[in-house]
Design a protein around this motif. Structure first.
Motif, PDB file in Angstrom:
ATOM      1  N   LEU A 280      -5.436   2.247   3.534  1.00  0.00           N
ATOM      2  CA  LEU A 280      -5.667   3.088   2.248  1.00  0.00           C
ATOM      3  C   LEU A 280      -4.693   2.460   1.438  1.00  0.00           C
ATOM      4  CD1 LEU A 280      -6.519   6.830   2.438  1.00  0.00           C
ATOM      5  CD2 LEU A 280      -8.163   4.874   1.782  1.00  0.00           C
ATOM      6  N   PRO A 281      -4.980   2.236  -0.229  1.00  0.00           N
ATOM      7  CA  PRO A 281      -3.490   1.551  -0.748  1.00  0.00           C
ATOM      8  C   PRO A 281      -1.931   2.530  -1.365  1.00  0.00           C
ATOM      9  CG  PRO A 281      -5.095   1.496  -2.069  1.00  0.00           C
ATOM     10  CD  PRO A 281      -6.401   2.419  -1.085  1.00  0.00           C
ATOM     11  N   ARG A 282      -2.646   3.170  -1.404  1.00  0.00           N
ATOM     12  CA  ARG A 282      -1.274   3.697  -1.564  1.00  0.00           C
ATOM     13  C   ARG A 282      -1.792   5.041  -0.305  1.00  0.00           C
ATOM     14  NH1 ARG A 282      -1.122   0.928  -4.315  1.00  0.00           N
ATOM     15  NH2 ARG A 282      -1.050   0.635  -6.391  1.00  0.00           N
ATOM     16  N   VAL A 283      -0.103   6.187  -0.037  1.00  0.00           N
ATOM     17  CA  VAL A 283      -0.183   7.013   0.726  1.00  0.00           C
ATOM     18  C   VAL A 283      -0.892   8.252   0.072  1.00  0.00           C
ATOM     19  CG1 VAL A 283       1.978   8.192  -0.566  1.00  0.00           C
ATOM     20  CG2 VAL A 283       2.000   8.543   2.039  1.00  0.00           C
TER      21      VAL A 283
ATOM     22  N   LEU B 222     -11.083  15.564  -3.018  1.00  0.00           N
ATOM     23  CA  LEU B 222     -10.646  14.719  -2.929  1.00  0.00           C
ATOM     24  C   LEU B 222      -9.728  13.688  -4.293  1.00  0.00           C
ATOM     25  CD1 LEU B 222     -13.976  13.853  -0.473  1.00  0.00           C
ATOM     26  CD2 LEU B 222     -11.697  14.751   0.444  1.00  0.00           C
ATOM     27  N   SER B 223      -9.335  12.806  -3.294  1.00  0.00           N
ATOM     28  CA  SER B 223      -8.210  11.855  -4.595  1.00  0.00           C
ATOM     29  C   SER B 223      -9.164  10.751  -4.193  1.00  0.00           C
ATOM     30  CB  SER B 223      -6.972  11.214  -3.873  1.00  0.00           C
ATOM     31  OG  SER B 223      -6.859  10.874  -2.295  1.00  0.00           O
ATOM     32  N   ILE B 224      -9.140  10.328  -5.638  1.00  0.00           N
ATOM     33  CA  ILE B 224      -9.736   8.647  -5.624  1.00  0.00           C
ATOM     34  C   ILE B 224     -10.311   7.816  -4.601  1.00  0.00           C
ATOM     35  CG2 ILE B 224     -10.335   6.723  -6.793  1.00  0.00           C
ATOM     36  CD1 ILE B 224      -9.250   8.399  -8.915  1.00  0.00           C
ATOM     37  N   GLN B 225      -8.352   7.677  -3.927  1.00  0.00           N
ATOM     38  CA  GLN B 225      -9.098   6.486  -2.714  1.00  0.00           C
ATOM     39  C   GLN B 225      -9.743   7.475  -1.775  1.00  0.00           C
ATOM     40  OE1 GLN B 225      -5.025   5.687  -1.322  1.00  0.00           O
ATOM     41  NE2 GLN B 225      -4.097   7.354  -1.251  1.00  0.00           N
TER      42      GLN B 225
ATOM     43  N   ARG C   5     -10.999 -10.789 -11.766  1.00  0.00           N
ATOM     44  CA  ARG C   5      -9.386  -9.451 -12.449  1.00  0.00           C
ATOM     45  C   ARG C   5      -8.084  -9.852 -13.087  1.00  0.00           C
ATOM     46  NH1 ARG C   5      -6.946 -10.682  -5.911  1.00  0.00           N
ATOM     47  NH2 ARG C   5      -5.629  -8.818  -6.994  1.00  0.00           N
ATOM     48  N   SER C   6      -8.408 -11.374 -13.364  1.00  0.00           N
ATOM     49  CA  SER C   6      -7.751 -11.139 -15.066  1.00  0.00           C
ATOM     50  C   SER C   6      -7.917 -10.745 -16.466  1.00  0.00           C
ATOM     51  CB  SER C   6      -6.950 -12.645 -15.084  1.00  0.00           C
ATOM     52  OG  SER C   6      -8.741 -13.540 -15.712  1.00  0.00           O
ATOM     53  N   LYS C   7      -8.845 -10.305 -15.989  1.00  0.00           N
ATOM     54  CA  LYS C   7      -9.635  -9.216 -17.183  1.00  0.00           C
ATOM     55  C   LYS C   7      -9.724  -8.541 -16.990  1.00  0.00           C
ATOM     56  CE  LYS C   7     -13.510 -12.820 -18.382  1.00  0.00           C
ATOM     57  NZ  LYS C   7     -15.209 -13.738 -18.702  1.00  0.00           N
ATOM     58  N   ASP C   8     -10.209  -7.787 -15.787  1.00  0.00           N
ATOM     59  CA  ASP C   8      -9.428  -6.241 -15.673  1.00  0.00           C
ATOM     60  C   ASP C   8      -7.681  -5.588 -16.247  1.00  0.00           C
ATOM     61  OD1 ASP C   8     -12.020  -5.940 -14.559  1.00  0.00           O
ATOM     62  OD2 ASP C   8     -11.744  -6.536 -12.665  1.00  0.00           O
ATOM     63  N   GLY C   9      -7.279  -6.826 -15.969  1.00  0.00           N
ATOM     64  CA  GLY C   9      -5.835  -6.635 -15.812  1.00  0.00           C
ATOM     65  C   GLY C   9      -5.332  -6.509 -16.889  1.00  0.00           C
ATOM     66  N   SER C  10      -6.130  -7.567 -18.294  1.00  0.00           N
ATOM     67  CA  SER C  10      -5.715  -7.213 -19.558  1.00  0.00           C
ATOM     68  C   SER C  10      -6.473  -5.836 -20.063  1.00  0.00           C
ATOM     69  CB  SER C  10      -6.635  -8.560 -20.363  1.00  0.00           C
ATOM     70  OG  SER C  10      -8.536  -8.389 -20.243  1.00  0.00           O
ATOM     71  N   ARG C  11      -7.319  -5.140 -19.776  1.00  0.00           N
ATOM     72  CA  ARG C  11      -7.538  -3.815 -19.908  1.00  0.00           C
ATOM     73  C   ARG C  11      -6.393  -2.966 -19.468  1.00  0.00           C
ATOM     74  NH1 ARG C  11     -12.858  -5.656 -18.376  1.00  0.00           N
ATOM     75  NH2 ARG C  11     -12.722  -4.003 -16.304  1.00  0.00           N
ATOM     76  N   SER C  12      -5.030  -3.406 -18.597  1.00  0.00           N
ATOM     77  CA  SER C  12      -4.157  -2.226 -18.153  1.00  0.00           C
ATOM     78  C   SER C  12      -5.054  -1.313 -17.382  1.00  0.00           C
ATOM     79  CB  SER C  12      -3.748  -1.908 -19.162  1.00  0.00           C
ATOM     80  OG  SER C  12      -4.799  -0.690 -20.183  1.00  0.00           O
ATOM     81  N   GLU C  13      -6.454  -2.209 -16.427  1.00  0.00           N
ATOM     82  CA  GLU C  13      -6.411  -1.042 -14.929  1.00  0.00           C
ATOM     83  C   GLU C  13      -5.661  -1.899 -13.554  1.00  0.00           C
ATOM     84  OE1 GLU C  13     -10.990  -2.286 -15.038  1.00  0.00           O
ATOM     85  OE2 GLU C  13     -11.193  -0.839 -16.413  1.00  0.00           O
ATOM     86  N   LYS C  14      -5.765  -0.053 -13.223  1.00  0.00           N
ATOM     87  CA  LYS C  14      -5.521  -0.318 -11.406  1.00  0.00           C
ATOM     88  C   LYS C  14      -6.357  -0.881 -10.476  1.00  0.00           C
ATOM     89  CE  LYS C  14      -2.230   2.770 -13.297  1.00  0.00           C
ATOM     90  NZ  LYS C  14      -1.990   4.591 -12.818  1.00  0.00           N
ATOM     91  N   SER C  15      -6.104  -1.675 -10.170  1.00  0.00           N
ATOM     92  CA  SER C  15      -6.803  -2.074  -8.987  1.00  0.00           C
ATOM     93  C   SER C  15      -5.783  -2.649  -7.805  1.00  0.00           C
ATOM     94  CB  SER C  15      -7.037  -3.805  -9.018  1.00  0.00           C
ATOM     95  OG  SER C  15      -7.727  -4.707  -8.060  1.00  0.00           O
ATOM     96  N   VAL C  16      -6.458  -1.801  -6.971  1.00  0.00           N
ATOM     97  CA  VAL C  16      -5.559  -1.266  -5.566  1.00  0.00           C
ATOM     98  C   VAL C  16      -6.943  -1.505  -4.249  1.00  0.00           C
ATOM     99  CG1 VAL C  16      -4.332  -0.167  -6.145  1.00  0.00           C
ATOM    100  CG2 VAL C  16      -5.917   0.999  -5.176  1.00  0.00           C
ATOM    101  N   THR C  17      -6.566  -2.010  -3.047  1.00  0.00           N
ATOM    102  CA  THR C  17      -6.950  -2.873  -1.855  1.00  0.00           C
ATOM    103  C   THR C  17      -7.344  -1.748  -1.255  1.00  0.00           C
ATOM    104  OG1 THR C  17      -6.821  -5.159  -2.870  1.00  0.00           O
ATOM    105  CG2 THR C  17      -7.311  -4.322  -1.008  1.00  0.00           C
ATOM    106  N   ILE C  18      -8.909  -2.039  -0.808  1.00  0.00           N
ATOM    107  CA  ILE C  18      -8.844  -0.667   0.573  1.00  0.00           C
ATOM    108  C   ILE C  18      -9.542  -1.705   1.587  1.00  0.00           C
ATOM    109  CG2 ILE C  18     -10.429   0.996   1.146  1.00  0.00           C
ATOM    110  CD1 ILE C  18     -10.873   1.894  -0.835  1.00  0.00           C
ATOM    111  N   ASN C  19      -8.675  -1.431   3.009  1.00  0.00           N
ATOM    112  CA  ASN C  19      -8.697  -2.418   4.096  1.00  0.00           C
ATOM    113  C   ASN C  19      -9.084  -1.745   5.336  1.00  0.00           C
ATOM    114  OD1 ASN C  19      -7.631  -5.056   3.184  1.00  0.00           O
ATOM    115  ND2 ASN C  19      -5.591  -3.873   3.695  1.00  0.00           N
ATOM    116  N   ALA C  20     -10.487  -2.454   6.119  1.00  0.00           N
ATOM    117  CA  ALA C  20     -11.164  -2.053   7.280  1.00  0.00           C
ATOM    118  C   ALA C  20     -10.230  -2.277   7.635  1.00  0.00           C
ATOM    119  CB  ALA C  20     -12.241  -2.537   6.585  1.00  0.00           C
ATOM    120  N   PRO C  21     -10.524  -1.509   9.283  1.00  0.00           N
ATOM    121  CA  PRO C  21      -9.795  -1.344  10.650  1.00  0.00           C
ATOM    122  C   PRO C  21      -9.691  -3.623  10.368  1.00  0.00           C
ATOM    123  CG  PRO C  21     -10.924   0.068  11.155  1.00  0.00           C
ATOM    124  CD  PRO C  21     -11.061  -0.332   9.393  1.00  0.00           C
TER     125      PRO C  21
END
Length: 537
Positions: free
Chosen positions: A178-181, A269-272, A34-50
């Motif tokens: 979903l992580p975003r609205v 569809l949107s990515i999320q 995750r730290s490496k992904d952040g260094s590449r300026s990628e956006k990481s969001v989380t999808i939660n199941a019920p």
């Protein structure tokens, strides 16, 4: 003699302790990635199941019953490592999961509260338009005629239809968090709010202030509001449901560990939301992830690296100040011996493919052998069940054995063969003794054949086939360079990360297809068969 029976002493507790250690290493690797992904300026969001689904691998959250992998054996060995020991990293991870779940619940209830308030405002506004004139200036109102009373019936039925339509479209159990609205749903909510506020402003200025006496016009005004709300609901159906039905993109989903790949067609569809559809299809279409099948290749690679030796010819026998034919001869002999050892090691590395071939052949032989024993044991057990059923029919109705008791009675006769087969195929962590007995009772109840019972164990099935405690984590992380609320595009790539693996998704647009028509004259392929008189037919 069975040579594999010497491994039956493997204990659940020792495996559990080693599994927790490996899980800690995976957690550290996950944080590093995750730290490496952040260094590449990628956006990481989380999808939660019920949130009702448990998180696999967290013993303090699950509280699951102790299940021994050696349920077909009588010998167990308990190590000194405690099963309930928690490291500092485990405590931090559990705290973070609890915080995430609390935040998800608060956001979900806040969204539900806003939706309920907006719904009450929408459905009470037409009724308020009709009731306020009778409460504020009843003496000035004109008499409502037959046409006005007919509008009352129209408003009532339209509100009932709108209520049922809103319930069918919006009031459904959430599939995931979903992580975003959801952009379209938020836009529709804002549109409805602005629409109702505009109607209230016009009603207050033109009707409440002037105390309009034409009650039929007020009723028609309320009817127009309900009609507009029905059209907005039609717009919601188009944007939320119909727009995504036509396939526009082909996505390729590849599991990072074993390379299993599936193809899906998705709409606009949107990515999320595309990620949500992919995860739902993953649980249905992909075979269950089995990390034990990957340990064989890792052990083989470690053995090959252990057999690789590097010799320093110049540094092993350094030059000495003394010179002479004796020293030169000794140095040359050492160099020639080192080169011979290097050549021998190279020849051994060249024969590794033979070792792999014979290892796989031996594994296939053992699997066939275990399968044959298992099939025979299960067939004998089901034959015994038929005899028991025939005997039970002759007894009194109160003495009939239920399917659960019958499954427990015949399970020991097949338990050892089934356990050895699951060990050989590395599926023992996917099936517990309780789940096997439940499946056996299910097969007995529905009068299923031995082949139907064995199909769940001879062929790995999708993830949903197994119990929820055998599933992967309920939390998925979406990693995307583009915004997750943006739509799918040609060449887009994003990742869906879980605890043990990730799903790599590649998006391709479905090409435009041009069909042309070619007319064939029916008379062009007619022919005449001419028979000669001397031809023998």
């Amino acid at each position: 003699m069975d040579t594999e029976s010497t491994y039956s002493g493997y204990s659940y507790y020792s495996g559990r302790s080693r599994g927790s250690h490996r899980h800690g290493e995976r957690s550290r690797d996950h944080h590093k990635s995750r730290s490496k992904d952040g260094s590449r300026s990628e956006k990481s969001v989380t999808i939660n199941a019920p949130p009702a689904e448990p998180l696999l691998g967290d013993s303090s959250v699950l509280g699951e019953e102790v299940q021994d992998d050696n349920w077909g054996e009588t010998t167990t060995a308990v190590t000194g490592t405690s099963e309930h020991s928690l490291s500092q990293e485990d405590i931090v991870r559990i705290t973070k999961d609890l915080e995430d779940s609390v935040g998800l619940d608060c956001r979900r209830y806040f969204t539900l509260t806003l939706a309920v308030v907006l719904g009450l405002l929408v459905f009470l506004t037409p009724l308020a338009f009709l009731a306020l004139p009778h409460l504020l200036w009843p003496d000035k109102l004109l008499v409502c005629g037959t046409a006005c009373e007919g509008l009352f019936i129209s408003v009532a039925f339209k509100l009932l239809i709108l209520l049922l339509a809103v319930w069918a479209l919006f009031f459904r159990a959430p599939r995931a968090g979903l992580p975003r609205v959801f952009v379209f749903r938020a836009l529709l909510a804002v549109l409805v709010l602005l629409f109702v506020v505009s109607y209230w402003l016009f009603y207050g200025v033109r009707i409440l202030d002037s105390q309009d006496e034409n009650y039929q016009g007020i009723v028609q005004y309320a009817v127009s509001l309900v009609d507009a709300l029905l059209f907005i609901h039609y717009l919601a159906i188009v944007l939320l449901e119909l727009r995504q039905l036509q396939p526009a993109f082909s996505v390729s989903v590849t599991r990072s560990t074993d390379g299993e790949t599936r193809q899906y067609n998705l709409g606009q569809l949107s990515i999320q939301r595309a990620a949500l559809a992919i995860i739902e299809n993953y649980y249905r279409d992909f075979f269950v992830h089995n990390p034990a099948l990957l340990t064989a290749s890792k052990s083989r690679a470690a053995k090959h690296l252990a057999g690789l030796k590097v010799y320093n010819v110049d540094g092993e026998f350094p030059a000495t100040p003394a010179t002479g034919p004796g020293n030169n001869a000794a140095t040359g002999l050492a160099h020639s011996q080192s080169r011979a050892m290097i050549a021998a090691a190279a020849r051994r590395r060249d024969t590794n493919h033979n070792e792999l071939y014979y290892e796989e052949a031996e594994h296939e032989r053992r699997v066939r052998k275990r399968k044959a024993r298992l099939v025979v044991a299960v067939e004998e057990a089901f034959t015994h069940i038929k005899r028991m059923q025939e005997e039970e029919q002759k007894k009194a109705p109160g003495d009939v054995m239920d399917p659960r008791e019958a499954a427990q009675a015949i399970f020991p006769s097949m338990a050892r063969s089934l356990q050895k087969y699951l060990r050989t195929t590395r599926q023992q962590h996917c099936h517990s003794m309780e789940s096997i007995q439940q499946h056996l009772a299910f097969c007995i109840t529905n009068n299923m054949t031995p082949k139907a019972f064995l199909e769940s164990y001879l062929t790995p099935g999708p993830t949903l086939q197994y119990g929820r405690e055998r599933w992967l984590a309920r939390q998925w992380t979406l990693v995307s360079e583009a915004s997750v609320t943006s739509g799918l595009k040609e060449g887009a790539i994003f990742l869906l990360k879980c605890i043990d693996f990730s799903l790599v998704v590649t998006v391709k647009r479905i090409p435009y297809i041009q069909l042309s028509e070619e007319f064939i004259d029916p008379k062009s392929h007619k022919f005449v068969l001419r028979l000669q008189s001397e031809t023998s037919v």
